[in-house]
Motif scaffolding. Structure first.
Motif, PDB file in Angstrom:
ATOM      1  N   VAL A  23       5.514   0.602  -6.703  1.00  0.00           N
ATOM      2  CA  VAL A  23       6.062  -0.113  -5.546  1.00  0.00           C
ATOM      3  C   VAL A  23       6.707   0.857  -4.560  1.00  0.00           C
ATOM      4  O   VAL A  23       6.508   0.763  -3.336  1.00  0.00           O
ATOM      5  CB  VAL A  23       7.081  -1.182  -6.002  1.00  0.00           C
ATOM      6  N   GLN A  24       7.455   1.827  -5.085  1.00  0.00           N
ATOM      7  CA  GLN A  24       8.091   2.810  -4.205  1.00  0.00           C
ATOM      8  C   GLN A  24       7.054   3.666  -3.484  1.00  0.00           C
ATOM      9  O   GLN A  24       7.226   4.005  -2.312  1.00  0.00           O
ATOM     10  CB  GLN A  24       9.037   3.704  -5.015  1.00  0.00           C
ATOM     11  N   ARG A  25       5.949   3.980  -4.164  1.00  0.00           N
ATOM     12  CA  ARG A  25       4.910   4.776  -3.522  1.00  0.00           C
ATOM     13  C   ARG A  25       4.216   3.979  -2.423  1.00  0.00           C
ATOM     14  O   ARG A  25       3.862   4.525  -1.370  1.00  0.00           O
ATOM     15  CB  ARG A  25       3.884   5.243  -4.560  1.00  0.00           C
ATOM     16  N   LEU A  26       4.030   2.678  -2.673  1.00  0.00           N
ATOM     17  CA  LEU A  26       3.389   1.845  -1.644  1.00  0.00           C
ATOM     18  C   LEU A  26       4.272   1.723  -0.410  1.00  0.00           C
ATOM     19  O   LEU A  26       3.790   1.790   0.729  1.00  0.00           O
ATOM     20  CB  LEU A  26       3.083   0.456  -2.220  1.00  0.00           C
ATOM     21  N   ILE A  27       5.582   1.561  -0.633  1.00  0.00           N
ATOM     22  CA  ILE A  27       6.504   1.454   0.511  1.00  0.00           C
ATOM     23  C   ILE A  27       6.527   2.753   1.299  1.00  0.00           C
ATOM     24  O   ILE A  27       6.525   2.762   2.535  1.00  0.00           O
ATOM     25  CB  ILE A  27       7.918   1.092   0.008  1.00  0.00           C
ATOM     26  N   ALA A  28       6.558   3.878   0.590  1.00  0.00           N
ATOM     27  CA  ALA A  28       6.620   5.190   1.255  1.00  0.00           C
ATOM     28  C   ALA A  28       5.247   5.690   1.699  1.00  0.00           C
ATOM     29  O   ALA A  28       5.154   6.719   2.378  1.00  0.00           O
ATOM     30  CB  ALA A  28       7.253   6.215   0.313  1.00  0.00           C
ATOM     31  N   ARG A  29       4.197   4.961   1.312  1.00  0.00           N
ATOM     32  CA  ARG A  29       2.818   5.345   1.631  1.00  0.00           C
ATOM     33  C   ARG A  29       2.508   6.770   1.182  1.00  0.00           C
ATOM     34  O   ARG A  29       2.013   7.598   1.934  1.00  0.00           O
ATOM     35  CB  ARG A  29       2.560   5.206   3.144  1.00  0.00           C
TER      36      ARG A  29
END
Length: 331
Positions: A23-29
């Motif tokens: 989830v954090q990687r998706l938010i930070a792209r």
């Protein structure tokens, strides 16, 4: 398999996924992040000899140590033990007992709730080497081998000094009668005077029992005492591999030279020292080309673009464009 190729590492690598949660990687792209702890290392250890790996903290030495006894599986490459793939050899108790590991911290590697006799007896019982009274006989022999008394088996680890605890660790490793020992900085947590005692003990045991060592250290002055060959590591790769006296007499790689200049000059010769500048790059995002080029005084455009391969230079194996082109004489 000849004794000259008793232990082999064939282009071994070990990568670790250090990505943040999805989830954090998706938010930070951002994509996955991989830490290349070891990135293509090869070496051979003949039977009855010692290969030491040295380098700064974080260069991958301890990761290699764990791969060599099967605690980590290589991401790539192969470890060969006495002619057999280690993954296959570790599946059999008769093969597993032939290799042991001595860990860095004698205060953390011994169970504080167990008596020394039980600590040393654990491999004997695990591999079903002996039963009944014979177990304690072997424990007493192992403790005697490392300069302790069989009566010390009644005590707990906290009753011993750091050097004595490391002797207990060595006795535990020897209790299964191994042929190959991986020593992961076994003296770094000890006083200098005690370090010498442990190193002398290990040399004596090697000569008497025909042991083969992979010795891990960050201290060149320490490995000079015990090594037949020395491999110098930088950012997950071996950059120079040479016989001990050749390495100390004529280091070839600029990084090896920088490590040599960090050794205290006890004879006060007055030689000029050139400290290595810069910081060790991150193994998550290593530099292009030669990983040492951001800190190397001899780096050129080829060093920045092309990763050097290990080439023979006399008795030395070295991965350096400057050595290959004869530019290291400029130093």
């Amino acid at each position: 398999m000849s004794d000259a190729r008793f232990i082999e590492a064939l282009d071994i690598a070990r990568y670790f996924d250090v990505s943040r949660p999805l989830v954090q990687r998706l938010i930070a792209r951002e994509g996955r992040r991989t830490l290349k702890a070891v990135d293509g290392v090869s070496f051979t250890i003949p039977k009855g000899t010692t290969l030491s790996l040295v380098g700064e903290s974080g260069c991958g030495k301890s990761t290699i140590a764990r791969m060599m006894v099967g605690l980590y599986r290589p991401t790539r490459g192969e470890v060969v033990f006495d002619g057999r793939d280690l993954a296959e050899a570790r599946g059999q108790a008769a093969q597993r007992r032939r290799m042991q590991m001595i860990f860095q911290d004698p205060y953390a590697s011994l169970n504080p709730r167990w008596r020394v006799r039980d600590i040393v007896a654990e491999p004997i019982r695990a591999f079903h080497i002996a039963r009944g009274d014979e177990v304690m006989e072997r424990v007493g022999e192992a403790l005697t081998q490392v300069g302790l008394s069989p009566l010390d088996g009644q005590k707990f680890p906290h009753e011993f000094s750091g050097g004595q605890r490391q002797r207990i660790s060595i006795a535990r490793a020897l209790s299964s009668s191994p042929e190959f020992l991986v020593c992961d900085e076994p003296t770094s947590a000890l006083d200098v005077s005690v370090q010498a005692q442990i190193l002398n003990l290990m040399k004596e045991l090697q000569q008497r029992l025909g042991l083969t060592y992979l010795f891990i250290s960050h201290n060149l002055a320490v490995v000079r005492q015990v090594s037949d060959r020395i491999g110098v590591m930088y950012l997950g790769r071996i950059v120079e591999n040479a016989p001990s006296e050749v390495l100390f007499g004529a280091p070839r790689h600029p990084y090896t030279r920088a490590l040599m200049e960090a050794i205290p000059d006890l004879e006060m010769t007055g030689r000029i020292r050139v400290p290595v500048g810069g910081e060790v790059p991150s193994p998550i995002d290593p530099p292009s080309g030669c990983p040492f080029h951001p800190r190397c005084p001899l780096a050129n455009d080829r060093c920045r673009a092309v990763r050097p391969e290990m080439l023979a230079a006399g008795a030395t194996l070295v991965a350096c464009h400057a050595v290959e082109e004869g530019r290291e004489a400029q130093r």
